[in-house]
Write a protein that holds these residues in place. Structure first.
Motif, PDB file in Angstrom:
ATOM      1  N   LEU A 123       0.839  -1.192   0.000  1.00 18.83           N
ATOM      2  CA  LEU A 123       0.000   0.000   0.000  1.00 18.83           C
ATOM      3  C   LEU A 123       0.877   1.246   0.000  1.00 18.83           C
ATOM      4  CD1 LEU A 123      -3.085   0.780   0.353  1.00 18.83           C
ATOM      5  CD2 LEU A 123      -2.531   1.109   2.765  1.00 18.83           C
ATOM      6  N   PRO A 124       0.692   2.157  -0.959  1.00 18.78           N
ATOM      7  CA  PRO A 124       1.503   3.379  -0.967  1.00 18.78           C
ATOM      8  C   PRO A 124       1.314   4.179   0.311  1.00 18.78           C
ATOM      9  CG  PRO A 124       0.333   3.120  -3.047  1.00 18.78           C
ATOM     10  CD  PRO A 124      -0.230   2.093  -2.099  1.00 18.78           C
ATOM     11  N   ALA A 125       2.400   4.771   0.791  1.00 16.63           N
ATOM     12  CA  ALA A 125       2.361   5.544   2.031  1.00 16.63           C
ATOM     13  C   ALA A 125       2.534   7.024   1.716  1.00 16.63           C
ATOM     14  CB  ALA A 125       3.461   5.091   2.981  1.00 16.63           C
ATOM     15  N   THR A 126       1.845   7.849   2.446  1.00 21.66           N
ATOM     16  CA  THR A 126       1.997   9.291   2.316  1.00 21.66           C
ATOM     17  C   THR A 126       2.339   9.878   3.674  1.00 21.66           C
ATOM     18  OG1 THR A 126      -0.366   9.672   2.703  1.00 21.66           O
ATOM     19  CG2 THR A 126       0.337   9.434   0.406  1.00 21.66           C
ATOM     20  N   GLY A 127       2.851  11.086   3.664  1.00 20.79           N
ATOM     21  CA  GLY A 127       3.197  11.747   4.908  1.00 20.79           C
ATOM     22  C   GLY A 127       4.522  12.469   4.790  1.00 20.79           C
ATOM     23  N   PRO A 143      -7.851   4.113   5.403  1.00 27.08           N
ATOM     24  CA  PRO A 143      -7.416   4.861   4.217  1.00 27.08           C
ATOM     25  C   PRO A 143      -8.568   5.700   3.690  1.00 27.08           C
ATOM     26  CG  PRO A 143      -6.899   2.506   4.018  1.00 27.08           C
ATOM     27  CD  PRO A 143      -7.824   2.660   5.181  1.00 27.08           C
ATOM     28  N   GLY A 144      -8.265   6.889   3.218  1.00 28.19           N
ATOM     29  CA  GLY A 144      -9.334   7.717   2.685  1.00 28.19           C
ATOM     30  C   GLY A 144      -8.867   9.079   2.234  1.00 28.19           C
ATOM     31  N   LEU A 145      -9.830   9.905   1.834  1.00 26.64           N
ATOM     32  CA  LEU A 145      -9.575  11.241   1.315  1.00 26.64           C
ATOM     33  C   LEU A 145      -9.881  12.269   2.392  1.00 26.64           C
ATOM     34  CD1 LEU A 145      -9.067  12.986  -1.345  1.00 26.64           C
ATOM     35  CD2 LEU A 145     -11.562  13.094  -1.498  1.00 26.64           C
ATOM     36  N   VAL A 146      -8.952  13.221   2.587  1.00 19.95           N
ATOM     37  CA  VAL A 146      -9.212  14.338   3.511  1.00 19.95           C
ATOM     38  C   VAL A 146     -10.109  15.325   2.762  1.00 19.95           C
ATOM     39  CG1 VAL A 146      -8.212  16.191   4.867  1.00 19.95           C
ATOM     40  CG2 VAL A 146      -7.007  14.016   4.671  1.00 19.95           C
ATOM     41  N   LYS A 147     -11.396  15.220   3.026  1.00 23.86           N
ATOM     42  CA  LYS A 147     -12.375  16.011   2.273  1.00 23.86           C
ATOM     43  C   LYS A 147     -12.487  17.436   2.805  1.00 23.86           C
ATOM     44  CE  LYS A 147     -16.946  15.559   0.210  1.00 23.86           C
ATOM     45  NZ  LYS A 147     -18.168  14.703   0.125  1.00 23.86           N
ATOM     46  N   LEU A 148     -12.357  17.584   4.125  1.00 20.81           N
ATOM     47  CA  LEU A 148     -12.488  18.899   4.734  1.00 20.81           C
ATOM     48  C   LEU A 148     -11.499  19.007   5.886  1.00 20.81           C
ATOM     49  CD1 LEU A 148     -14.230  21.487   4.537  1.00 20.81           C
ATOM     50  CD2 LEU A 148     -15.738  20.499   6.255  1.00 20.81           C
ATOM     51  N   VAL A 160     -12.732  16.056   8.192  1.00 21.19           N
ATOM     52  CA  VAL A 160     -13.761  15.186   7.631  1.00 21.19           C
ATOM     53  C   VAL A 160     -13.100  14.325   6.572  1.00 21.19           C
ATOM     54  CG1 VAL A 160     -15.935  15.040   6.361  1.00 21.19           C
ATOM     55  CG2 VAL A 160     -15.615  16.829   8.078  1.00 21.19           C
ATOM     56  N   MET A 161     -13.145  13.007   6.767  1.00 22.16           N
ATOM     57  CA  MET A 161     -12.567  12.060   5.821  1.00 22.16           C
ATOM     58  C   MET A 161     -13.670  11.366   5.030  1.00 22.16           C
ATOM     59  SD  MET A 161      -9.432  10.108   7.706  1.00 22.16           S
ATOM     60  CE  MET A 161      -9.174   9.145   6.201  1.00 22.16           C
ATOM     61  N   GLU A 162     -13.359  11.059   3.793  1.00 23.97           N
ATOM     62  CA  GLU A 162     -14.263  10.273   2.966  1.00 23.97           C
ATOM     63  C   GLU A 162     -13.569   8.954   2.654  1.00 23.97           C
ATOM     64  OE1 GLU A 162     -17.113  11.587  -0.519  1.00 23.97           O
ATOM     65  OE2 GLU A 162     -15.095  11.230  -1.303  1.00 23.97           O
ATOM     66  N   ALA A 163     -14.203   7.862   3.056  1.00 20.13           N
ATOM     67  CA  ALA A 163     -13.619   6.541   2.839  1.00 20.13           C
ATOM     68  C   ALA A 163     -14.736   5.528   2.658  1.00 20.13           C
ATOM     69  CB  ALA A 163     -12.737   6.144   4.025  1.00 20.13           C
ATOM     70  N   MET A 164     -14.561   4.660   1.676  1.00 19.10           N
ATOM     71  CA  MET A 164     -15.537   3.603   1.414  1.00 19.10           C
ATOM     72  C   MET A 164     -16.946   4.177   1.255  1.00 19.10           C
ATOM     73  SD  MET A 164     -14.148   0.701   4.039  1.00 19.10           S
ATOM     74  CE  MET A 164     -12.415   0.262   4.100  1.00 19.10           C
ATOM     75  N   LYS A 165     -17.037   5.320   0.534  1.00 20.74           N
ATOM     76  CA  LYS A 165     -18.308   5.993   0.234  1.00 20.74           C
ATOM     77  C   LYS A 165     -19.007   6.513   1.480  1.00 20.74           C
ATOM     78  CE  LYS A 165     -19.090   3.303  -3.970  1.00 20.74           C
ATOM     79  NZ  LYS A 165     -19.990   2.435  -4.736  1.00 20.74           N
ATOM     80  N   MET A 166     -18.249   6.683   2.574  1.00 19.15           N
ATOM     81  CA  MET A 166     -18.813   7.229   3.807  1.00 19.15           C
ATOM     82  C   MET A 166     -17.980   8.423   4.245  1.00 19.15           C
ATOM     83  SD  MET A 166     -19.662   3.839   6.084  1.00 19.15           S
ATOM     84  CE  MET A 166     -17.949   3.377   6.162  1.00 19.15           C
ATOM     85  N   GLU A 167     -18.616   9.325   4.991  1.00 19.64           N
ATOM     86  CA  GLU A 167     -17.890  10.440   5.582  1.00 19.64           C
ATOM     87  C   GLU A 167     -17.678  10.159   7.066  1.00 19.64           C
ATOM     88  OE1 GLU A 167     -19.530  14.267   4.930  1.00 19.64           O
ATOM     89  OE2 GLU A 167     -18.951  14.340   2.815  1.00 19.64           O
ATOM     90  N   LEU A 168     -16.482  10.499   7.553  1.00 17.88           N
ATOM     91  CA  LEU A 168     -16.128  10.266   8.945  1.00 17.88           C
ATOM     92  C   LEU A 168     -15.544  11.549   9.506  1.00 17.88           C
ATOM     93  CD1 LEU A 168     -15.768   8.081  11.192  1.00 17.88           C
ATOM     94  CD2 LEU A 168     -13.449   7.783  10.329  1.00 17.88           C
ATOM     95  N   GLY A 179      -7.920  17.444   0.403  1.00 14.62           N
ATOM     96  CA  GLY A 179      -7.829  16.780  -0.897  1.00 14.62           C
ATOM     97  C   GLY A 179      -6.780  15.695  -0.955  1.00 14.62           C
ATOM     98  N   GLU A 180      -6.031  15.508   0.125  1.00 17.49           N
ATOM     99  CA  GLU A 180      -4.961  14.510   0.144  1.00 17.49           C
ATOM    100  C   GLU A 180      -5.503  13.122   0.487  1.00 17.49           C
ATOM    101  OE1 GLU A 180      -0.745  13.736   2.542  1.00 17.49           O
ATOM    102  OE2 GLU A 180      -1.508  15.776   2.251  1.00 17.49           O
ATOM    103  N   GLN A 181      -4.998  12.114  -0.195  1.00 20.08           N
ATOM    104  CA  GLN A 181      -5.333  10.728   0.098  1.00 20.08           C
ATOM    105  C   GLN A 181      -4.347  10.216   1.148  1.00 20.08           C
ATOM    106  OE1 GLN A 181      -7.922   9.364  -1.722  1.00 20.08           O
ATOM    107  NE2 GLN A 181      -7.967   7.483  -0.517  1.00 20.08           N
ATOM    108  N   VAL A 182      -4.842   9.617   2.219  1.00 17.92           N
ATOM    109  CA  VAL A 182      -3.962   9.167   3.294  1.00 17.92           C
ATOM    110  C   VAL A 182      -4.215   7.699   3.594  1.00 17.92           C
ATOM    111  CG1 VAL A 182      -3.808  11.452   4.347  1.00 17.92           C
ATOM    112  CG2 VAL A 182      -5.589   9.874   5.105  1.00 17.92           C
ATOM    113  N   ILE A 183      -3.219   7.043   4.199  1.00 17.90           N
ATOM    114  CA  ILE A 183      -3.367   5.638   4.572  1.00 17.90           C
ATOM    115  C   ILE A 183      -3.865   5.535   6.000  1.00 17.90           C
ATOM    116  CG2 ILE A 183      -1.517   4.945   3.006  1.00 17.90           C
ATOM    117  CD1 ILE A 183       0.223   4.519   5.518  1.00 17.90           C
ATOM    118  N   GLU A 184      -4.349   4.361   6.350  1.00 19.51           N
ATOM    119  CA  GLU A 184      -4.761   4.090   7.725  1.00 19.51           C
ATOM    120  C   GLU A 184      -3.574   4.274   8.663  1.00 19.51           C
ATOM    121  OE1 GLU A 184      -6.292   0.290  10.402  1.00 19.51           O
ATOM    122  OE2 GLU A 184      -6.402   0.221   8.203  1.00 19.51           O
ATOM    123  N   GLY A 185      -3.808   4.961   9.770  1.00 22.70           N
ATOM    124  CA  GLY A 185      -2.745   5.177  10.742  1.00 22.70           C
ATOM    125  C   GLY A 185      -1.942   6.438  10.519  1.00 22.70           C
TER     126      GLY A 185
END
Length: 671
Positions: free
Chosen positions: A354-358, A596-601, A618-626, A644-650
């Motif tokens: 899984l690609p890592a970001t940070g 894993p998900g998108l930083v939507k807000l 606010v994260m968007e992951a698996m078609k849900m907002e968290l 707008g950044e995609q991040v991994i779990e953790g």
């Protein structure tokens, strides 16, 4: 020689081109997106031009914007690097039409090799051996099934416009063919806008061997010998070497001649690579290799060719683009030594790569042991917008064994925190018996995937070392009070300290104490270990257990620590015994992505005061907002992500300032 070159790329290849330009006295212009505003390639170039937002489609793939930047800065040539626009014939045409030299082949040559079916037909006509298969335009499933049966199963379905393994399927029998074809066509259409596929015989013991070719505008073409790129995962190269192990001289000559024929058939000028597949079921043979495709650009793995030939391929590109003939003839080129290249990525091999970001909180690369081509440094961010390569580690030796041993040693010295890397996976590959014995093959990694990706658990003494460091017991004592020197003093009992560590979500209780000068005893999760410890340098220690001594390097963060040793690394966090369960579960001062998900807000800025329960991300992951909220009242110390950044779990998204004292520098490692 060219006067000024604009590099239409980023990362390590942009830095690598800039360094050769500087050595030759050629001025350089970098281009950068929003995400790369502070990137290394920007600081190395003489000038830099902003070309758009972070997504590549809005910046590095904007040909008109890049050409405009070249015209505004007075660049007389554009080097495309690899990827992005490097094999786009329309871009090459546009550059030439603007009166700027495109450092690469002609657009006609790029087009000739752009579609696999047309390229193979051209190669057959030129007398270059081609894998048995169907390379025509007919796409009727019944017709293609008939062709597959004629060729003989297993076969390989390949997108004709493909690359990187997309639109590629191995099919074992006629019963599976239609479903595999439909799947390949869907993927090819989505990736390349072209659903057409070709069918080829699948080679059961394949070796991926490629030849570096170089042409000039005076009709000269040479080859610079072979590279073996067989060590792959999902059709992506992992470790490359030159020359190819087990290559008979007869085959080397035949393959080199075939590659030169291929380049001459399209009047090729500049650097290019002819990729062949070889059947290694009975060893390498001069009549058992076939053309696969041509890459009409510089390759990622070009440094191994440079290492065994003594040629700077970027310098040759610049000289050919300046109108000069090739610096050497074929009989002036020869192989000297052996070389390897490993691609160091920000990815988690244990979690399916899984690609890592940070942000790279700490980066130490083995420049004393290897050539290191990198485009990042400590403090830089690995973003989700581009390839997550951190560096290429290249070693050379007089023979294969020496070069491979150097690579293994160099990878063991990679120390990166803040993002997960594949360094341990790569090092395990360098000691994998089949690879060590010179039997690389495209299926090797898949066959040994479990042993290559499962990390080694930390030994008890390693965890005890982490406890000593995180508790402060290894720091020099400066107090004059004799009682202050007794760390962990207990009346009527032995002196000992106690900490609780977090290792991959598990709480590990550890008590420890000194048993003499440089000697310690610890109880780790209920089991005792005795060890010796001596300091070799800043955060480097020699640890001894049962007469065995091992060297470890420690990289501390904010209440966390990464230990590097034995070619592996382990990350530990210090659990606050006074924190409530809610605080521990929430990560205390850290707000962490739970999946894993998108930083939507993003509703946080450094220095801003926040209240417990206040929505910050606010994260968007698996078609849900968290919604992620502040775990307590406090002040934002660091914001580690962008909207707008995609991040991994953790991944750590935000850090609050500690409730007492100033925040420490550094960033904890994800996971």
């Amino acid at each position: 020689m060219l006067r000024k070159v604009l590099i239409a790329n980023r990362g390590e290849i942009a830095c690598r081109i800039i360094r050769t330009c500087h050595r030759l006295g050629v001025a350089t212009v970098a281009v950068y997106s929003d995400a790369d505003r502070d990137a290394l390639h920007v600081s190395l170039a003489g000038e830099a031009v902003h070309i758009g937002p972070s997504p590549a489609a809005e910046s590095y793939l904007q040909g008109e914007t890049i050409i405009d930047a070249a015209l505004r800065t007075g660049a007389d040539a554009i080097h495309p690097g690899y990827g992005f626009l490097s094999e786009n014939p329309d871009f090459a045409d546009a550059v030439t039409s603007a009166g700027i030299r495109f450092i690469g082949p002609s657009s006609d040559a790029i087009r000739a090799m752009g579609l696999k079916d047309a390229a193979k037909a051209l190669m057959e006509k030129a007398g270059v051996p081609v894998v048995p298969g169907y390379h025509g335009a007919e796409q009727d499933p019944d017709f293609l099934l008939d062709e597959a049966e004629r060729i003989g199963f297993p076969v390989l379905i390949k997108a004709r416009a493909g690359g990187g393994g997309k639109g590629m399927r191995r099919v074992e029998s006629a019963a599976d063919f239609r479903e595999a074809l439909a799947s390949a066509q869907r993927e090819a259409s989505a990736a390349f806008g072209d659903a057409a596929c070709l069918i080829e015989k699948y080679i059961t013991h394949p070796r991926h061997i490629e030849i570096q070719v170089f042409g000039d505008d005076h009709g000269n073409v040479v080859h610079l010998f072979e590279r073996d790129c067989s060590l792959q995962r999902r059709h992506q190269k992992v470790i490359e070497e030159a020359p190819a192990p087990g290559m008979p001289e007869e085959m080397r000559l035949a393959m080199g001649e075939a590659a030169v024929k291929a380049a001459m058939a399209i009047s090729y000028s500049g650097a290019g690579t002819i990729e062949f597949i070889a059947d290694a079921s009975d060893g390498l043979k001069a009549d058992r290799f076939w053309f696969m495709e041509m890459n009409t650009r510089l390759q990622v793995e070009h440094p191994v060719t440079e290492a065994i030939t003594g040629v700077d391929l970027v310098e040759w590109q610049l000289r050919v683009a300046s109108g000069e003939p090739l610096p050497r003839s074929q009989d002036e080129l020869f192989i000297s030594g052996w070389a390897f290249e490993a691609r160091l990525y920000a990815e988690d091999a244990e979690r399916g790569f899984l690609p890592a970001t940070g942000r790279l909180a700490h980066l130490d690369l083995p420049e004393e042991l290897a050539r290191v081509d990198s485009g990042v440094r400590t403090g830089d961010r690995i973003s989700p917008f581009y390839d997550p390569m951190i560096a290429k580690i290249i070693t050379r030796g007089p023979d294969r064994q020496t070069a491979l041993s150097l690579l293994s040693s160099a990878l063991a010295e990679v120390r990166a925190t803040g993002v997960t890397t594949n360094a341990s996976f790569l090092r395990r590959l360098t000691i994998q018996p089949d690879f060590v014995e010179g039997r690389p093959e495209t299926g090797l990694i898949d066959r040994h995937l479990a042993e290559l990706t499962i990390g080694q658990a930390p030994a008890r003494e390693t965890m005890a070392l982490a406890a000593l460091k995180l508790s402060g017991a290894l720091e020099p004592k400066t107090v004059s009070d004799p009682w202050g020197r007794l760390s962990g003093f207990r009346l009527w009992s032995e002196a000992s300290d106690f900490v609780e560590l977090d290792y991959r979500g598990q709480h590990v209780p550890i008590s420890f104490g000194s048993t003499g000068e440089g000697a310690y005893a610890a109880i780790v999760d209920g089991r005792q270990v005795d060890f010796g410890l001596s300091r070799l340098g800043e955060d480097t220690y020699l640890l001894e257990v049962d007469g065995r001594k091992r060297r470890f390097h420690l990289v501390p963060g904010h209440r966390d620590l990464t230990i590097f040793g034995d070619g592996e690394n382990w990350h530990f966090g210090l659990i606050d015994p006074l924190a409530g369960e809610d605080e521990i579960a929430a990560g205390s001062d850290h707000i962490v992505a739970p999946m894993p998900g998108l930083v939507k807000l993003l509703r946080a800025t450094p220095g801003a005061a926040v209240a417990k329960g206040e929505a910050l991300v606010v994260m968007e992951a698996m078609k849900m907002e968290l919604t992620l909220a502040a775990p307590r009242d406090g002040t934002i110390a660091e914001v580690l992500v962008s909207q707008g950044e995609q991040v991994i779990e953790g991944a750590v998204l935000l850090i609050l300032e500690p409730e007492f004292g100033e925040p420490e520098s550094g960033e904890p490692q994800d996971g």
